[in-house]
Design a protein around this motif. Structure first.
Motif, PDB file in Angstrom:
ATOM      1  N   ARG A   1      19.230 -31.045  37.228  1.00 38.39           N
ATOM      2  CA  ARG A   1      19.905 -32.012  36.360  1.00 38.39           C
ATOM      3  C   ARG A   1      19.896 -31.459  34.944  1.00 38.39           C
ATOM      4  N   SER A   2      20.967 -31.727  34.217  1.00 46.13           N
ATOM      5  CA  SER A   2      21.043 -31.354  32.807  1.00 46.13           C
ATOM      6  C   SER A   2      20.850 -32.604  31.970  1.00 46.13           C
ATOM      7  N   ALA A   3      19.844 -32.575  31.101  1.00 50.70           N
ATOM      8  CA  ALA A   3      19.644 -33.659  30.144  1.00 50.70           C
ATOM      9  C   ALA A   3      20.290 -33.320  28.806  1.00 50.70           C
ATOM     10  N   ILE A   4      21.083 -32.241  28.775  1.00 55.05           N
ATOM     11  CA  ILE A   4      21.770 -31.826  27.556  1.00 55.05           C
ATOM     12  C   ILE A   4      23.093 -32.568  27.414  1.00 55.05           C
ATOM     13  N   GLY A   5      23.905 -32.594  28.459  1.00 56.34           N
ATOM     14  CA  GLY A   5      25.214 -33.237  28.395  1.00 56.34           C
ATOM     15  C   GLY A   5      25.950 -33.100  29.714  1.00 56.34           C
ATOM     16  N   ASP A   6      27.165 -33.635  29.753  1.00 53.71           N
ATOM     17  CA  ASP A   6      28.011 -33.532  30.941  1.00 53.71           C
ATOM     18  C   ASP A   6      28.372 -32.073  31.197  1.00 53.71           C
ATOM     19  N   GLU A   7      28.654 -31.754  32.460  1.00 50.15           N
ATOM     20  CA  GLU A   7      29.140 -30.435  32.824  1.00 50.15           C
ATOM     21  C   GLU A   7      30.494 -30.567  33.521  1.00 50.15           C
ATOM     22  N   CYS A   8      31.407 -29.680  33.152  1.00 44.65           N
ATOM     23  CA  CYS A   8      32.715 -29.560  33.810  1.00 44.65           C
ATOM     24  C   CYS A   8      32.776 -28.154  34.377  1.00 44.65           C
ATOM     25  N   VAL A   9      32.784 -28.038  35.700  1.00 42.49           N
ATOM     26  CA  VAL A   9      32.748 -26.740  36.367  1.00 42.49           C
ATOM     27  C   VAL A   9      34.099 -26.516  37.042  1.00 42.49           C
ATOM     28  N   TYR A  10      34.785 -25.447  36.628  1.00 40.61           N
ATOM     29  CA  TYR A  10      36.055 -25.090  37.260  1.00 40.61           C
ATOM     30  C   TYR A  10      35.779 -24.074  38.362  1.00 40.61           C
TER      31      TYR A  10
ATOM     32  N   GLU B   1      12.334 -21.703  32.301  1.00 38.53           N
ATOM     33  CA  GLU B   1      13.280 -21.132  31.347  1.00 38.53           C
ATOM     34  C   GLU B   1      14.649 -21.008  32.007  1.00 38.53           C
ATOM     35  N   PRO B   2      15.647 -21.763  31.527  1.00 37.94           N
ATOM     36  CA  PRO B   2      16.954 -21.782  32.192  1.00 37.94           C
ATOM     37  C   PRO B   2      17.887 -20.639  31.809  1.00 37.94           C
ATOM     38  N   GLY B   3      17.378 -19.535  31.295  1.00 37.04           N
ATOM     39  CA  GLY B   3      18.236 -18.417  30.920  1.00 37.04           C
ATOM     40  C   GLY B   3      18.301 -18.243  29.418  1.00 37.04           C
TER      41      GLY B   3
ATOM     42  N   LEU C   1      12.484 -30.079  41.367  1.00 33.23           N
ATOM     43  CA  LEU C   1      13.671 -30.417  40.583  1.00 33.23           C
ATOM     44  C   LEU C   1      13.633 -29.642  39.268  1.00 33.23           C
ATOM     45  N   LEU C   2      14.732 -28.924  38.968  1.00 33.16           N
ATOM     46  CA  LEU C   2      14.876 -28.229  37.692  1.00 33.16           C
ATOM     47  C   LEU C   2      15.613 -29.127  36.714  1.00 33.16           C
ATOM     48  N   VAL C   3      15.071 -29.254  35.495  1.00 29.27           N
ATOM     49  CA  VAL C   3      15.697 -30.071  34.460  1.00 29.27           C
ATOM     50  C   VAL C   3      15.876 -29.221  33.211  1.00 29.27           C
ATOM     51  N   LYS C   4      17.113 -29.129  32.726  1.00 25.69           N
ATOM     52  CA  LYS C   4      17.385 -28.466  31.447  1.00 25.69           C
ATOM     53  C   LYS C   4      17.447 -29.538  30.372  1.00 25.69           C
ATOM     54  N   HIS C   5      16.744 -29.307  29.264  1.00 24.57           N
ATOM     55  CA  HIS C   5      16.663 -30.345  28.229  1.00 24.57           C
ATOM     56  C   HIS C   5      16.451 -29.697  26.873  1.00 24.57           C
ATOM     57  N   ARG C   6      16.435 -30.512  25.856  1.00 21.16           N
ATOM     58  CA  ARG C   6      16.224 -30.029  24.501  1.00 21.16           C
ATOM     59  C   ARG C   6      14.738 -29.846  24.222  1.00 21.16           C
ATOM     60  N   GLY C   7      14.411 -28.798  23.476  1.00 28.29           N
ATOM     61  CA  GLY C   7      13.065 -28.589  22.963  1.00 28.29           C
ATOM     62  C   GLY C   7      13.108 -28.581  21.444  1.00 28.29           C
ATOM     63  N   THR C   8      11.982 -28.356  20.816  1.00 28.98           N
ATOM     64  CA  THR C   8      11.947 -28.352  19.353  1.00 28.98           C
ATOM     65  C   THR C   8      12.697 -27.160  18.779  1.00 28.98           C
ATOM     66  N   ASP C   9      12.825 -26.080  19.560  1.00 29.17           N
ATOM     67  CA  ASP C   9      13.496 -24.873  19.071  1.00 29.17           C
ATOM     68  C   ASP C   9      14.779 -24.571  19.833  1.00 29.17           C
TER      69      ASP C   9
END
Length: 390
Positions: A117-126, A59-61, A218-226
């Motif tokens: 890794r994020s499978a959601i989209g690009d990240e821009c970190v300032y 669970e990524p938060g 490896l932690l991967v954040k991605h889309r789920g059904t909810d």
């Protein structure tokens, strides 16, 4: 990011045999965007990049947001979110604002992160404060205060703060891609002369980052059904086993100090401050600059109605003249939502007359869909800001 680079060893022709000294084939991986129709890079691994030996849910938060109802301008004090550094930039980030297109989080970290890794989209970190190294499958990138760190979707990476350093990170997560505005680029992807920065200001990996090891997590954040969820994988070998790569898709840094501000005789609109764009949002930055030089110029912004966008301003340096007296300071976010007219605080226009230079530094995100407030945003809100014009 259509700027070709080659790092390490690669074969003369793509999709052809490339062998180790022992005779084994390297594994070729295409990291690409837009379903083989966008920018891409080819990476050559010593191991098998798709190999996993175990998986479990992670669970990524808390991903939930609540609507900005009643519709109010908001002031969020991000520095109040953390009294001490959190574990790392990945698991320690707290969601501040978000919608279906973009999510804004904040983290204060002194510890290295796990591989992520994020499978959601690009990240821009300032990087508001601090320094360190971003280790990636493409190689390592040094980062420092004032850097934007652009990480393409699905790039395996790890944040490593410098020894003794605390890193304050303002994290903009897209559901698509983030890159320079199209109007800054030629039809072939080169920066044009009117752009406020160019290829020389972008810093990508310069050599492979070879790591060994077994049973790597490896932690991967991605889309789920909810909505958004995550998975923790166990890999048989370390993913940083790339001996070389080439292409136009890779992580890079750009320091806000290398942005050349566009000024004029009278006040310039926010698009002149744009630095990046994503799907349904733009990123701008306000940097120290000379201001309007017409003899009757009013240097601070005029009041404006956000009919199409929510405006999020992160104040990270100097003194933001237009907001004086509102309670906003370093580490503050102002959210000015679509449907609300906002402008300088009372008295700011008169005080600014005759000014020749502003010393402010701020990162702005304009979204074209309403933003909701995450748990982090709700936890650090200044309840008096909405009434500060009155």
């Amino acid at each position: 990011m259509a700027h070709y680079r080659t790092v390490g060893r690669i074969p003369r022709k793509r999709h052809t045999q490339f062998r180790r000294d022992s005779g084994e084939l390297y594994s070729e991986e295409l990291a690409g965007a837009d379903g083989f129709s966008g920018d891409s890079s080819l990476l050559y691994h010593r191991g098998t990049p798709s190999a996993i030996t175990a998986a479990e849910q992670w669970e990524p938060g808390d991903p939930s947001v609540v609507p900005n109802v009643p519709l109010l301008p908001r002031h969020l004090r991000l520095h109040d979110l953390f009294r001490a550094s959190t574990a790392d930039i990945v698991t320690g980030r707290r969601l501040v604002l978000g919608n279906a297109d973009v999510r804004i989080s904040y983290a204060v970290a002194a510890e290295p992160s796990e591989l992520y890794r994020s499978a959601i989209g690009d990240e821009c970190v300032y990087i508001e404060q601090g320094s360190g190294v971003l280790e990636t499958v493409f190689g390592a990138l040094d980062f420092r205060t004032g850097d934007y760190v652009l990480i393409p979707r699905a790039t395996i990476h790890r944040w490593v703060p410098a020894e003794g350093a605390t890193v304050r990170a303002y994290i903009i997560e897209a559901t698509g891609h983030i890159g320079p505005p199209k109007r800054y680029l030629s039809r072939f992807g080169q920066f044009l002369e009117h752009a406020p920065y160019c290829e020389r200001d972008l810093h990508g990996p310069t050599e492979p980052l070879l790591r060994t090891g077994a049973d790597v997590q490896l932690l991967v954040k991605h889309r789920g059904t909810d909505g958004i969820t995550g998975t923790r994988y166990l890999l048989p070998t370390h993913p940083f086993d790339v001996v070389g790569w080439d292409g136009c898709l890779y992580p890079y840094t750009f320091n806000i100090g290398d942005f050349e501000p566009i000024t004029g005789r009278i006040h310039q609109p926010p698009p002149v401050h744009q630095v990046f764009e994503g799907h349904n949002f733009v990123i701008c930055n306000f940097v120290p600059r000379k201001v309007d030089y017409h003899p009757l110029a009013v240097p601070v912004p005029y009041s404006h109605s956000n009919t199409d966008s929510d405006e999020v301003m992160f104040y990270c340096g100097g003194d933001y003249e237009a907001r004086r007296g509102s309670g906003i300071g370093l580490g503050s976010i102002s959210l000015h939502p679509g449907g609300h007219t906002h402008g300088p605080q009372p008295g700011a226009a008169e005080r600014a007359l005759g000014a020749e230079r502003f010393s402010e530094t701020a990162v702005m995100v304009d979204t074209f869909a309403p933003l909701g407030l995450g748990a982090g945003g709700l936890a650090c809100e200044d309840p008096d800001y909405a009434w500060s014009w009155a």
